[in-house]
Design a protein around this motif. Structure first.
Motif, PDB file in Angstrom:
ATOM      1  N   LEU A  96      60.711  43.175  58.725  1.00 55.71           N
ATOM      2  CA  LEU A  96      61.236  44.523  58.424  1.00 55.71           C
ATOM      3  C   LEU A  96      60.183  45.601  58.706  1.00 55.71           C
ATOM      4  O   LEU A  96      60.502  46.669  59.240  1.00 55.71           O
ATOM      5  N   TYR A 113      63.226  39.456  46.571  1.00 53.92           N
ATOM      6  CA  TYR A 113      63.041  40.915  46.678  1.00 53.92           C
ATOM      7  C   TYR A 113      61.565  41.313  46.768  1.00 53.92           C
ATOM      8  O   TYR A 113      60.681  40.530  46.432  1.00 53.92           O
ATOM      9  N   ARG A 139      75.354  48.052  43.756  1.00 54.30           N
ATOM     10  CA  ARG A 139      74.881  47.460  45.006  1.00 54.30           C
ATOM     11  C   ARG A 139      75.632  46.166  45.294  1.00 54.30           C
ATOM     12  O   ARG A 139      75.786  45.329  44.419  1.00 54.30           O
TER      13      ARG A 139
END
Ligand code: G1P
Length: 286
Positions: free
Chosen positions: A109, A169, A251
């Motif tokens: 990312l 995460y 979410r």
């Protein structure tokens, strides 16, 4: 303070968790109710005042850029038949609104964001991960932009997760709280639950300062052997304001089958046209 005019959408991923659907179709083009996932993220960015959409794409992802183009034959035919063009309105871009750059290799990312550096230049920018479908009014990024007007610096969107889920995460080491915002003292990408600094996890919305790009340039690979955005962001802490913001939004993680199906159900139940059919079926079968 410079306005957030640009947003990066990292959309080069292979979507392996959604195979076989994603074999020839970008996961961001899969439909939630009546529009592809990417359009939700683009709508959210536009609502927040973003003027330039930067897609970081890869091979096989051209349909994402085509989707936001004019569909001349379709529009002409619909027009000739007297059909309204309104269903297409969000899928059109202003001239020059959409820019795409390529991430030639899946290096992470952080690397994807860095691939957009020539387009963001010396401006702060947003990053939206379309897999994280955020449902809120106003949208999650608009809430972050409003907080940015007060806090400045860098802001990540965050939410509480179960301890055992921290390994999925980026996780924040929290400092002082100011309303919905928490000062960020540190952050770790995908920590083992036993080592996680908290259960405050980063979700896919970011407001970042241009200095991050230089840090990404020299960023070594981290968790999963990938160049991680989290690792480069961590280096900005102490140099610039850095906050985690809990937004008022739901979410849906559309990067996996269950989250994807749930998003369709949740948004379908909120859609006046199809909700009665869904409710009827659920009442009889669920
Ligand atoms: C990415 C980020 C991670 C963040 C997550 C949110 O991970 O690296 O810090 O918490 O998105 O969805 P990924 O889900 O791409 O592995």
């Amino acid at each position: 303070m410079k306005k957030i005019r640009k947003a990066i959408f990292p959309v080069a991923g292979l979507g392996t968790r959604l195979l076989p659907a994603t074999k020839t179709m970008p996961k961001e083009m899969l439909t939630i109710v009546d529009r592809p996932l990417i359009q939700y993220a683009v709508d959210e960015a536009r609502e927040a005042g973003v003027e330039q959409l930067i897609f970081v794409t890869g091979r096989g992802k051209a349909s994402l850029v085509d989707y936001f183009d004019m569909a001349y034959e379709l529009e002409r035919t619909m027009d000739d038949k007297g059909k309204p063009l309104s269903p297409l309105s969000g899928s059109r871009t202003r001239y020059g609104e959409l820019v795409s750059v390529r991430q030639q290799q899946p290096l992470g990312l952080g690397h994807a964001v860095w691939c957009a550096r020539a387009v963001t230049g010396d401006e702060p920018f947003a990053v939206l991960l379309p897999d994280d479908l955020m449902v809120g009014k106003p949208g999650a990024l608009k809430q972050m932009v409003d907080a940015y007007a007060e806090l400045g610096g860098n802001i990540v969107c965050a939410m509480e997760v179960d301890q055992e889920d921290t390994a999925s995460y980026g996780v924040v080491d929290p400092g002082e709280k100011k309303g919905n915002a928490t000062e960020v003292k540190g952050m770790v990408e995908k920590p083992d639950p036993a080592d996680a600094p908290s259960t405050l996890a980063i979700v896919g919305r970011y407001i970042l300062q241009p200095e991050l790009m230089a840090l990404l340039e020299n960023q070594d690979s981290g968790a999963g052997g990938e160049i991680q955005l989290t690792d480069a962001m961590a280096k900005l802490i102490g140099q610039q304001p850095f906050h985690a913001l809990k937004v008022d939004a739901v979410r849906h993680d559309c990067g996996n089958k269950a989250g994807f199906a749930l998003a369709n159900l949740a948004l379908g139940m909120a859609d006046a046209e199809i909700a009665p059919t869904l409710k009827d079926w659920l009442a009889k079968n669920a």
